[in-house]
Scaffold this active site. Sequence first.
Site, mmCIF file in Angstrom:
data_model
loop_
_atom_site.group_PDB
_atom_site.id
_atom_site.type_symbol
_atom_site.label_atom_id
_atom_site.label_comp_id
_atom_site.label_asym_id
_atom_site.label_seq_id
_atom_site.Cartn_x
_atom_site.Cartn_y
_atom_site.Cartn_z
ATOM 1 N N ARG A 26 3.968 -34.970 -42.086
ATOM 2 C CA ARG A 26 3.028 -35.842 -41.533
ATOM 3 C C ARG A 26 3.002 -37.103 -41.911
ATOM 4 O O ARG A 26 2.923 -38.050 -40.676
ATOM 5 C CB ARG A 26 1.701 -35.571 -41.928
ATOM 6 C CG ARG A 26 0.396 -36.301 -41.548
ATOM 7 C CD ARG A 26 -0.826 -35.947 -42.180
ATOM 8 N NE ARG A 26 -2.100 -36.474 -41.425
ATOM 9 C CZ ARG A 26 -2.588 -35.916 -40.621
ATOM 10 N NH1 ARG A 26 -2.441 -34.779 -39.702
ATOM 11 N NH2 ARG A 26 -3.852 -36.533 -40.075
ATOM 12 N N ASN A 101 29.476 -26.919 -58.774
ATOM 13 C CA ASN A 101 28.345 -27.098 -59.474
ATOM 14 C C ASN A 101 27.958 -28.352 -60.305
ATOM 15 O O ASN A 101 27.158 -28.281 -61.283
ATOM 16 C CB ASN A 101 28.111 -25.820 -60.093
ATOM 17 C CG ASN A 101 26.564 -25.413 -60.492
ATOM 18 O OD1 ASN A 101 25.669 -25.834 -59.808
ATOM 19 N ND2 ASN A 101 26.507 -24.984 -61.590
ATOM 20 N N SER A 134 28.573 -39.067 -66.726
ATOM 21 C CA SER A 134 28.049 -38.927 -65.475
ATOM 22 C C SER A 134 27.168 -40.234 -65.602
ATOM 23 O O SER A 134 26.497 -40.766 -64.533
ATOM 24 C CB SER A 134 27.345 -37.703 -65.437
ATOM 25 O OG SER A 134 28.072 -36.741 -65.090
ATOM 26 N N HIS A 182 -24.301 -50.827 -63.434
ATOM 27 C CA HIS A 182 -24.865 -49.511 -63.773
ATOM 28 C C HIS A 182 -25.465 -48.811 -62.490
ATOM 29 O O HIS A 182 -26.221 -48.086 -62.540
ATOM 30 C CB HIS A 182 -25.758 -49.232 -64.784
ATOM 31 C CG HIS A 182 -25.164 -49.936 -66.202
ATOM 32 N ND1 HIS A 182 -24.319 -49.513 -66.907
ATOM 33 C CD2 HIS A 182 -25.557 -51.361 -66.708
ATOM 34 C CE1 HIS A 182 -24.267 -50.108 -68.022
ATOM 35 N NE2 HIS A 182 -24.634 -51.285 -67.637
ATOM 36 N N SER A 306 -15.845 -37.926 -36.438
ATOM 37 C CA SER A 306 -16.319 -36.607 -36.840
ATOM 38 C C SER A 306 -16.039 -35.445 -35.710
ATOM 39 O O SER A 306 -16.131 -35.812 -34.615
ATOM 40 C CB SER A 306 -17.648 -36.488 -37.275
ATOM 41 O OG SER A 306 -18.075 -35.165 -37.412
ATOM 42 N N ASN A 314 -16.020 -43.183 -40.184
ATOM 43 C CA ASN A 314 -15.580 -42.694 -41.665
ATOM 44 C C ASN A 314 -14.679 -43.733 -42.124
ATOM 45 O O ASN A 314 -13.481 -44.411 -41.526
ATOM 46 C CB ASN A 314 -15.317 -41.444 -41.662
ATOM 47 C CG ASN A 314 -16.334 -40.417 -41.540
ATOM 48 O OD1 ASN A 314 -17.536 -40.708 -41.684
ATOM 49 N ND2 ASN A 314 -15.930 -39.291 -40.945
ATOM 50 N N THR A 352 16.457 -34.376 -63.152
ATOM 51 C CA THR A 352 15.429 -34.087 -62.425
ATOM 52 C C THR A 352 14.317 -34.939 -62.318
ATOM 53 O O THR A 352 13.621 -35.240 -61.033
ATOM 54 C CB THR A 352 14.804 -32.518 -62.862
ATOM 55 O OG1 THR A 352 15.635 -31.528 -63.126
ATOM 56 C CG2 THR A 352 13.464 -32.004 -61.895
#
Length: 476
Positions: A26, A101, A134, A182, A306, A314, A352
């Site tokens: 998207r 690998n 590496s 508040h 909507s 919105n 990772t």
Amino acid sequence: MKQNFKKSIYMKLKNKLYAISPIDGRYSNQVNEIREIFSEYALFKYRIKVEILWLEKLSTIPEIKEIPNLNKKTKTKLYNIIKNFNIKNAKKIKKIENITNHDIKALEYFLKKEISKINELKKNIEFIHFACTSDDINNLAYALMLKKAKKNIFIPYWNKIIQKIKKLAKKYIKTALLTYTHGQVASTSTIGKEMTNFIYRMERQKYQLKNIKILGKMNGTVGNYNAHLAAYPNINWNKISKEFVNSLKITWNPYTTQIEPHDYISELLTCIIRFNIININLVSDIWRYISIKFFIQKYKKEEVGSSIMPYKINPIDFENAESNLKLSNSIMQHLSINLPISRWQRDLRDSTLLRNIGLSFAYSIIAYKKIIKGISTLKINKKYIKKKINENWQILTEAIQTTMRSYKIKKPYEKLKKITRGKKITKKQIKKIINKLSIPQKKRNKLKKITPENYIGNAINLTKNMEKYINKLKNK
């Protein structure tokens, strides 16, 4: 049958509607600038750049007589490997990786094949990846990526957001705003001053981000130049390492294990997290101002608010921004906490984690674009704000009781609390309270001139002086 199945999967992967992540589906068109820096293809390119520049650096060391001095023509051929690197080359590396690998070893083999085509260097291909672990390549590749992201993505987007808010602050520098503490009405401020609060906070983070140094290392398996010295014991590798890292416009880190410890990445990420938190605060405040009709959103006739309520407009840009900022922060927080931790001299967890930096940044970029778009749609409902301000004369009791204190009137707070707390106070009642005060008539007259709308303190001057205080940040 099996071949058709694979082909079907491939076609689905090419179609964004089949993407698992919205970053690649998207929202894919919104994050192209991140893809250019943090995709695996981009990582290959940065790694190749480091490997080739390291080979070039080795060729300048007099003690390494095995590598010939590189003339301009040879250097151009080397640089062309970087310049002409394309997706076809990246696929070759991936094909080699399927055998080895190991991604860096695959890159090394690819480069050896390419450099062997250069006659002057084909006998010296073993100096590709010479004395490197590496992470000597990876840490510098990521450093270059982060340096570019900081300069070309984050600072420019942060500036765009800040400029958008500054425009609001300057346009509505004198427009009174009923404030809430508040969730209850409080003293009056101005839209300009409330926007300035956010501007200053964001500017602080921007200057902190600019000052975060990107670090790098080139020192071998455990950071001691073991292999370097075994091969060439008379070279000052410490000096060579610093020169090389600095040549990339990266700050040299002299003390590491096998990996650069990523402390600076943690610093950078937490700075971005803080900037994002400020923006979460901003968009949630704007959302609330829209909900109480203080702010209005411009809209396009063709758009729908909507699926069932035709009247709705919105605040979706601000909602979308908030969610994407929180997603981004969640990932970056995990990275910032875990990247600096490595078991003994090396483990592979950081590999990772590092591959997900681009993902965390992508969510931020989507949010920034939504904030910029959302602010552009805002209009201020001046008449309604004025009406609400003038319905709340009780806020002036703060000014009255504080003035009473200055004249040493006993228990001023308690006296006003008794007659106003929890009540709707009118203009007439405020005038009556002022008239009964045992203070000079001149001061009573001044108090009578205060209205909820002009009770804004120093808000206008604080907004006008914004740039002066921001400039002070630059000099810290």
